[in-house]
Design a protein around this motif. Structure first.
Motif: not given
Length: 150
Positions: A47-53, A108-114, A135-140
């Motif tokens: 999850s964190r990797k996706l949020v960082q991108a 929950n922490e990564a995406f602000g979910a509950a 977003p596409q610019e984060g895929w790389a």
């Protein structure tokens, strides 16, 4: 003539009764245009990797398949790949009832979910998914195994 009318009626009735029940609940009113042909499955610890991108949670997807199309859980995952992408998602996470507290905490922490354990589903014919868009610019910036198929 009578045979062709019967055949036409059979085809129309099969088309009208989809073997899939799909329900998508967006998290916000913002509509995201599709950017991937099929969404990529990810695990809670990714999850964190996706949020960082730049990844953001779009919503929840509930999929139920009849015995005709869903014989195993992977059949539901394959349908989720298509449906998540159709709603603008690049990634999806199976929200299985077997997820532990640490995994739910990471999501929950990564995406602000509950999310709570009572929100999750378990079964071979019905599944719940979190849909995420990077977003596409984060895929790389994602590891190769997490990069969506454009």
């Amino acid at each position: 003539m009578r045979t062709s009318i019967s055949l036409l009626f059979l085809v129309l009735s099969l088309v009208a009764c989809s073997p899939w029940k799909v329900r998508y609940e967006p998290r916000t009113a913002v509509v995201v245009a599709p950017t991937a042909r099929k969404a990529t499955r990810f695990l809670p610890e990714e999850s964190r990797k996706l949020v960082q991108a730049g990844g953001k949670a779009l919503g929840a997807l509930e999929i139920e398949g009849s015995g005709i199309v869903a014989e195993r859980l992977e059949d539901l995952h394959n349908k989720a790949r298509e449906e998540a992408a159709r709603h603008g998602g690049t990634h999806f996470l199976h929200l299985d009832a077997k997820l532990g507290d640490a995994e739910l905490g990471a999501i929950n922490e990564a995406f602000g979910a509950a999310l709570k354990p009572t929100d999750l589903l378990s079964g071979s014919k019905k599944a719940l998914y979190l849909v995420v868009a990077v977003p596409q610019e984060g895929w790389a910036r994602l590891p190769q195994e997490l990069q969506p198929i454009p």
